[in-house]
Design a protein around this motif. Structure first.
Motif, PDB file in Angstrom:
ATOM      1  N   LEU A 253       0.816  -1.219   0.000  1.00  9.23           N
ATOM      2  CA  LEU A 253       0.000   0.000   0.000  1.00  9.23           C
ATOM      3  C   LEU A 253       0.848   1.267   0.000  1.00  9.23           C
ATOM      4  N   GLN A 254       2.163   1.106   0.012  1.00 11.37           N
ATOM      5  CA  GLN A 254       3.036   2.282  -0.006  1.00 11.37           C
ATOM      6  C   GLN A 254       2.716   3.127  -1.237  1.00 11.37           C
ATOM      7  N   GLY A 255       2.694   4.431  -1.069  1.00  8.80           N
ATOM      8  CA  GLY A 255       2.266   5.348  -2.114  1.00  8.80           C
ATOM      9  C   GLY A 255       0.871   5.894  -1.839  1.00  8.80           C
ATOM     10  N   LYS A 256       0.161   5.239  -0.931  1.00  5.35           N
ATOM     11  CA  LYS A 256      -1.142   5.708  -0.471  1.00  5.35           C
ATOM     12  C   LYS A 256      -1.006   6.139   0.981  1.00  5.35           C
ATOM     13  N   VAL A 257      -1.937   6.972   1.433  1.00  5.95           N
ATOM     14  CA  VAL A 257      -2.076   7.226   2.867  1.00  5.95           C
ATOM     15  C   VAL A 257      -2.928   6.074   3.398  1.00  5.95           C
ATOM     16  N   VAL A 258      -2.509   5.494   4.513  1.00  9.46           N
ATOM     17  CA  VAL A 258      -3.225   4.359   5.094  1.00  9.46           C
ATOM     18  C   VAL A 258      -3.631   4.729   6.518  1.00  9.46           C
ATOM     19  N   VAL A 259      -4.895   4.508   6.832  1.00  4.33           N
ATOM     20  CA  VAL A 259      -5.391   4.687   8.193  1.00  4.33           C
ATOM     21  C   VAL A 259      -5.685   3.301   8.731  1.00  4.33           C
ATOM     22  N   VAL A 260      -5.011   2.921   9.818  1.00  7.27           N
ATOM     23  CA  VAL A 260      -5.281   1.660  10.497  1.00  7.27           C
ATOM     24  C   VAL A 260      -5.931   2.028  11.819  1.00  7.27           C
ATOM     25  N   THR A 261      -7.181   1.608  12.000  1.00  8.40           N
ATOM     26  CA  THR A 261      -7.875   1.906  13.248  1.00  8.40           C
ATOM     27  C   THR A 261      -8.326   0.613  13.894  1.00  8.40           C
ATOM     28  N   PHE A 262      -8.209   0.560  15.204  1.00  7.40           N
ATOM     29  CA  PHE A 262      -8.627  -0.603  15.981  1.00  7.40           C
ATOM     30  C   PHE A 262      -9.937  -0.257  16.677  1.00  7.40           C
TER      31      PHE A 262
END
Length: 182
Positions: A50-59
């Motif tokens: 997913l590098q190249g995108k902004v990624v939101v990881v939420t728990f």
């Protein structure tokens, strides 16, 4: 003899207590731990891909009221920005599949990527002890921001942080509006 048994018992307890210490959360500027679990479509979540995108990881968890308010907001952000520039990954925190599925059914239509982490493998890697707990990963694959909890202040700072991380073309995207019913 008694002294050596006592010492051995003390060392065993100390070693166990040390091993049970929670993992330190990854911080800003650090590479996030891998996720490696499958989403609902059976695709393995690979942050490196997913590098190249902004990624939101939420728990999140079904019993967490703030999490239940956060998920629709993140779903709307995902819809507005699109998957070309943003990926929202919602990792369920140590719940049975029926509770996980109930929240998904209640939020039908949200465009986030759901991951079920019943045993807490991923949440333990991220040192998650409170919910909601969010990690914002920049296009370079490094953690840009973290948030614990959900409030108007968190929402405002999250919005600005995303705007700062997303490329200009992501902010120009037009969102399809629902067709008028008549």
């Amino acid at each position: 003899m008694m002294r050596s048994l006592w010492l051995a018992a003390l060392l065993a307890v100390t070693t166990c207590a040390h091993a049970a210490e929670p993992v330190k959360q990854p911080g800003i500027g650090e590479t996030p731990p891998p996720i490696g679990l499958k989403d609902r479509e059976g695709n393995t979540i690979d942050l490196a891909a997913l590098q190249g995108k902004v990624v939101v990881v939420t728990f999140w968890a079904s019993w967490c009221g703030p999490c239940r308010r956060e998920l629709p907001m993140l779903g709307r952000v995902q819809e507005i920005v699109g998957r070309e520039h943003l990926e929202v990954i919602a990792v369920n925190f140590k719940e049975p599949r029926r509770d996980f599925n109930a929240v998904i059914r209640a939020n039908k239509g949200l465009k986030v990527t759901y991951v079920h982490d019943e045993r807490g493998v991923v949440s333990d890697r991220y040192g998650v002890t409170a919910l909601p707990n969010m990690f914002i990963i920049g296009q370079d694959g490094v953690i840009a921001q973290t948030h614990r909890g959900y409030s108007e202040d968190v929402l405002q700072s999250f919005t600005q942080e995303l705007l700062d991380l997303l490329p200009e073309e992501a902010l120009q995207r037009e969102v399809e509006k629902p067709a008028a019913q008549g």
